[in-house]
Scaffold this motif. Sequence first.
Motif, PDB file in Angstrom:
ATOM      1  N   GLU A  44       0.772  -1.176  -0.150  1.00  0.00           N
ATOM      2  CA  GLU A  44      -0.136  -0.028  -0.026  1.00  0.00           C
ATOM      3  C   GLU A  44       0.784   1.417   0.027  1.00  0.00           C
ATOM      4  O   GLU A  44       0.675   2.223  -0.594  1.00  0.00           O
ATOM      5  N   THR A  45       2.072   1.213   0.760  1.00  0.00           N
ATOM      6  CA  THR A  45       2.788   2.457   0.788  1.00  0.00           C
ATOM      7  C   THR A  45       3.498   2.740  -0.501  1.00  0.00           C
ATOM      8  O   THR A  45       3.559   3.839  -0.925  1.00  0.00           O
ATOM      9  N   LEU A  46       3.892   1.739  -1.219  1.00  0.00           N
ATOM     10  CA  LEU A  46       4.825   1.811  -2.249  1.00  0.00           C
ATOM     11  C   LEU A  46       3.805   2.324  -3.436  1.00  0.00           C
ATOM     12  O   LEU A  46       4.175   3.140  -4.230  1.00  0.00           O
ATOM     13  N   THR A  47       2.534   1.849  -3.355  1.00  0.00           N
ATOM     14  CA  THR A  47       1.651   2.328  -4.226  1.00  0.00           C
ATOM     15  C   THR A  47       1.240   3.577  -4.141  1.00  0.00           C
ATOM     16  O   THR A  47       1.169   4.361  -5.136  1.00  0.00           O
ATOM     17  N   THR A  48       1.256   4.286  -3.165  1.00  0.00           N
ATOM     18  CA  THR A  48       0.844   5.592  -2.658  1.00  0.00           C
ATOM     19  C   THR A  48       1.988   6.342  -3.106  1.00  0.00           C
ATOM     20  O   THR A  48       2.002   7.556  -3.584  1.00  0.00           O
ATOM     21  N   LEU A  49       3.088   6.143  -2.787  1.00  0.00           N
ATOM     22  CA  LEU A  49       4.583   6.701  -3.250  1.00  0.00           C
ATOM     23  C   LEU A  49       4.571   6.763  -4.608  1.00  0.00           C
ATOM     24  O   LEU A  49       5.073   7.639  -5.394  1.00  0.00           O
ATOM     25  N   LYS A  50       4.278   5.613  -5.467  1.00  0.00           N
ATOM     26  CA  LYS A  50       4.476   5.588  -6.632  1.00  0.00           C
ATOM     27  C   LYS A  50       3.700   6.501  -7.451  1.00  0.00           C
ATOM     28  O   LYS A  50       3.857   7.201  -8.604  1.00  0.00           O
ATOM     29  N   GLU A  51       2.393   6.807  -6.967  1.00  0.00           N
ATOM     30  CA  GLU A  51       1.393   7.766  -7.794  1.00  0.00           C
ATOM     31  C   GLU A  51       1.330   9.150  -7.198  1.00  0.00           C
ATOM     32  O   GLU A  51       0.630  10.082  -7.750  1.00  0.00           O
ATOM     33  N   GLN A  52       2.426   9.357  -6.434  1.00  0.00           N
ATOM     34  CA  GLN A  52       2.575  10.981  -5.826  1.00  0.00           C
ATOM     35  C   GLN A  52       3.097  11.800  -7.157  1.00  0.00           C
ATOM     36  O   GLN A  52       3.920  11.428  -7.680  1.00  0.00           O
ATOM     37  N   PRO A  53       2.330  12.906  -7.277  1.00  0.00           N
ATOM     38  CA  PRO A  53       2.864  13.738  -8.268  1.00  0.00           C
ATOM     39  C   PRO A  53       4.435  14.380  -7.944  1.00  0.00           C
ATOM     40  O   PRO A  53       4.654  14.685  -6.742  1.00  0.00           O
ATOM     41  N   SER A  54       5.057  14.409  -8.891  1.00  0.00           N
ATOM     42  CA  SER A  54       6.483  15.086  -8.463  1.00  0.00           C
ATOM     43  C   SER A  54       7.105  14.202  -7.513  1.00  0.00           C
ATOM     44  O   SER A  54       7.891  14.826  -6.590  1.00  0.00           O
ATOM     45  N   ARG A  55       7.158  12.972  -7.529  1.00  0.00           N
ATOM     46  CA  ARG A  55       7.495  12.141  -6.576  1.00  0.00           C
ATOM     47  C   ARG A  55       9.212  11.921  -6.745  1.00  0.00           C
ATOM     48  O   ARG A  55       9.576  12.105  -7.837  1.00  0.00           O
TER      49      ARG A  55
END
Length: 234
Positions: A110-121
């Motif tokens: 879940e955490t990697l998914t959220t990080l991957k989808e962040q804009p300007s990550r």
Amino acid sequence: MIIRNIKAVAFDADDTLWDCQGHFEVVMQHLYDELIPWVDRETAALELFATERKNMPLLGYGVKAFTLSMMETAMRVSHHEMPAATLNKILNECYGLLQFPCTPLPEVMETLTTLKEQPSRPQLILFTKGELLDQEHKLERSGLQHFFDHIEITSNKGEREFRTLCEKLDIKPEEMIMVGNSLKSDIAPALAIGSYAVYIPFHVTWQLEHHDHFEHKRMVEIAHFGELLEIIRS
């Protein structure tokens, strides 16, 4: 702590993203059982540790190195009296470590998914040590490979390797966060070159990774993987 303006987040693999040492511990306990006719369990554990430490400069990390150290310890401690059938049993258990399930630990997916989808990550990096083919297979079994922009598998993780990683990513050390469970090979060398570090303790640690606990202004310790989302800010 909130860390901003980071260009890369590097993740350790074993015992950070999935359980690894727990599987090794089971096999080690079986060796100690088999050595009871010759030594007690505590002595057997000390003997295996001594063998692994001796072999480390030549064999490095991974199942192959572990298997050779297990077999060497079994034969030496038993004075070459351990039956061939028992040695074969130990060998087969070691082989099994090449195929154990690499199920992501709680909150990892879940955490990697959220990080991957962040804009300007920031870039998401897998930075792990061990035997190349074994680590590649574990990553494949985990199903996590698609999260990472860059994958780096190295025979060791010290200051030199961390600096080399930053050079490959074309970033400054202070623009990277290292996330891992080992103070010795994940946290301390990252801090030493000027990076940030997030320490996530695991319930069991390999003896050769033991390190005295410490605090540092650029390190934060968390109990749950999902807490990363409270730390990393674009």
